[in-house]
Write an enzyme that holds these catalytic residues in place. Structure first.
Site, mmCIF file in Angstrom:
data_model
loop_
_atom_site.group_PDB
_atom_site.id
_atom_site.type_symbol
_atom_site.label_atom_id
_atom_site.label_comp_id
_atom_site.label_asym_id
_atom_site.label_seq_id
_atom_site.Cartn_x
_atom_site.Cartn_y
_atom_site.Cartn_z
ATOM 1 N N TYR A 7 80.880 52.708 63.254
ATOM 2 C CA TYR A 7 81.744 51.443 63.126
ATOM 3 C C TYR A 7 82.713 51.295 64.422
ATOM 4 C CZ TYR A 7 80.745 52.036 57.995
ATOM 5 O OH TYR A 7 80.068 52.082 56.877
ATOM 6 N N GLU A 43 88.906 50.008 42.046
ATOM 7 C CA GLU A 43 88.217 51.198 42.701
ATOM 8 C C GLU A 43 88.619 51.840 43.745
ATOM 9 O OE1 GLU A 43 84.257 49.010 40.284
ATOM 10 O OE2 GLU A 43 84.433 49.206 42.570
ATOM 11 N N PRO A 44 89.658 52.222 43.937
ATOM 12 C CA PRO A 44 90.165 53.203 45.115
ATOM 13 C C PRO A 44 89.436 54.463 45.433
ATOM 14 C CG PRO A 44 91.810 53.358 43.293
ATOM 15 C CD PRO A 44 90.733 52.642 43.042
ATOM 16 N N CYS A 101 72.388 65.202 70.594
ATOM 17 C CA CYS A 101 71.672 64.499 71.800
ATOM 18 C C CYS A 101 71.954 63.140 71.746
ATOM 19 C CB CYS A 101 70.230 65.090 71.771
ATOM 20 S SG CYS A 101 70.031 66.763 72.379
#
Length: 445
Positions: free
Chosen positions: A346, A298-299, A373
């Site tokens: 991340y 499942e790339p 902001c």
């Protein structure tokens, strides 16, 4: 002087001309910015198709019969789902919304998979109505829920796979490593929950157990994680056969193949990866005394990630003196964390380049930031940019095809950018730019 290819991590057709401007698929990014505005995602269609073909060919050479599902969560639109299917890929969806897009694209239900750790009855019913090729089950109760829906409909048994966690830790960040035990996805092999679910699936006549599913993480740059996970899943498959006499025909090893985000980084090579996994599967099956299953993968990121850049217009440029005496130039652009949350979420690293001209000054240490902001509204943490960069310049950030638009938001009521496909000197809009009217249209006052 001929144009210069930008190379990794930029789209395959990206090149800088003699005038210093960057073109993708023959389209001058200055022209694109004038016609479509900024920010905008710019997707190289030929690059997408070529990556899909190359990956499929590499896995077919290693495995023979193999199924490749394009992971729609990376980025999905009607056109992209259609491209993936035209290039011989199936489509993996994770929600009812993604399933709706794949169906709108004309992808046959049999070529669609449905994931999700908390599927609603409505999503499961839609999947059954569409005749999806497989539902990836994520918990023991979900098996009984699907069986009950099939009984109420009186239809054919639902094709299911059981998602398991192998204990293999892989991926660039804790939040995208998905095979360790303490997280929401799948059923543990080590804890016995995976075998319990498989046994339950065999018991239920409303289900047709296709096989076992594993996904170990994202942005993986070493095939070893896949080979270790494959051995664990194949051992579980053999154990299930010993208990029930059923040797499930399929095993899915997920996706998560890593790409280059920065100059000099080396992406995971599809051919090497396919050969290493094929060898591990062959050896494991020989040791277990079982025939090899049909494999699927499942790339998503590895197909769409490098094909796309995000085009911004520069606004405020501000030098800031750091505690160590260095000066960092803050370059503000007209987008930010609303169109790419990954640096904030991340700590993901990206690179950027001036694309409307060649800088005439030496480069300086820069940080590309957005207009929101939040002090964490960082697009590129650290990059060398020409010291003469100024308001009005165009800046592009590479490798934003995966999860940029998919995870985009309307934070601070900023409309989401369009997705523009470029190919052979022409451009078209895949997803239009949102407007303030779109935002206000949801507000009932």
């Amino acid at each position: 002087m001929s144009p210069t290819r930008l190379g990794l991590p930029w789209p395959a057709s990206a090149e800088r001309g003699e005038d210093g401007a960057v073109r993708v698929a023959g389209i001058d990014l200055r022209t694109l910015a004038e016609q479509q505005g900024t920010p905008a995602y710019v997707l190289d269609e030929a690059d997408f198709r070529d990556r899909a073909r190359t990956l499929r060919a590499a896995f077919e050479a290693a495995f023979g019969a193999v199924d490749i599902y394009y992971a729609g969560k990376a980025f999905l639109s009607v056109a992209v789902a259609r491209w993936a299917h035209e290039e011989g890929l199936r489509v993996d969806t994770a929600t009812g919304g993604e399933l709706a897009v794949a169906l709108r694209a004309g992808v046959p239900g049999a070529d669609i998979g449905l994931h999700g750790n908390n599927k609603s009855d409505a999503e499961l019913t839609r999947a059954l109505d569409a005749g999806v090729g497989r539902i990836i089950v994520d918990s023991l109760p979900e098996l009984d829920r699907i069986a009950a829906l099939v009984r109420s409909r009186g239809g054919e048994p639902a094709p299911v796979m059981v998602r398991v966690t192998t204990g293999v830790h892989a991926g660039g960040h804790e939040y995208i490593s998905t095979a360790h035990e303490d997280q929401k996805f799948g059923l543990s092999i080590a804890g016995g929950a995976a075998l319990d679910a498989l046994l339950r699936a065999v018991e239920l006549p409303e289900l047709r157990l296709l096989g076992i599913h594993s996904h170990i993480g994202s942005q993986i740059l070493d095939p070893e994680g896949f080979t270790v996970a494959a051995r664990a899943v194949l051992a579980l498959r053999a154990e299930l056969a010993a208990r029930t006499g059923l040797l499930v025909p399929e095993v899915d090893l997920g996706g998560g193949f890593g790409i280059a985000y920065l100059p000099g980084e080396v992406p995971l090579d599809p051919e090497r990866m396919a050969k290493d996994i094929a060898a591990a599967v062959s050896d494991a099956c020989a040791d277990l005394g079982t025939p090899a299953p049909r494999l699927s993968f499942e790339p998503g990121r590895t197909i769409v990630g490098p094909t796309t850049l995000t085009l911004y217009r520069v606004g405020t440029v501000k030098p800031v003196r750091l505690d160590d005496g260095r000066v960092r130039t803050y370059v503000s652009v007209d987008g930010g964390m609303s169109d790419n949350i990954r640096p904030a979420l991340y700590g993901a690293d990206y690179t950027a380049a001036l694309v409307n001209r060649t800088g005439t000054a030496e480069t300086v240490l820069a940080r590309v930031v957005g207009k929101h902001c939040e002090s964490g509204d960082i697009v590129v943490h650290e990059v060398q940019l020409p010291a003469d960069i100024t308001a009005g310049d165009l800046l592009a950030v590479a490798a934003t095809g995966a999860y940029g638009r998919s995870m985009a938001s309307n934070y601070n009521h900023v409309p989401r950018p369009p997705v523009l496909a470029v190919r052979d000197g022409s451009a078209r809009v895949l997803i239009r730019r949102e407007t303030e009217d779109d935002l206000l249209g949801l507000d009932l006052g």
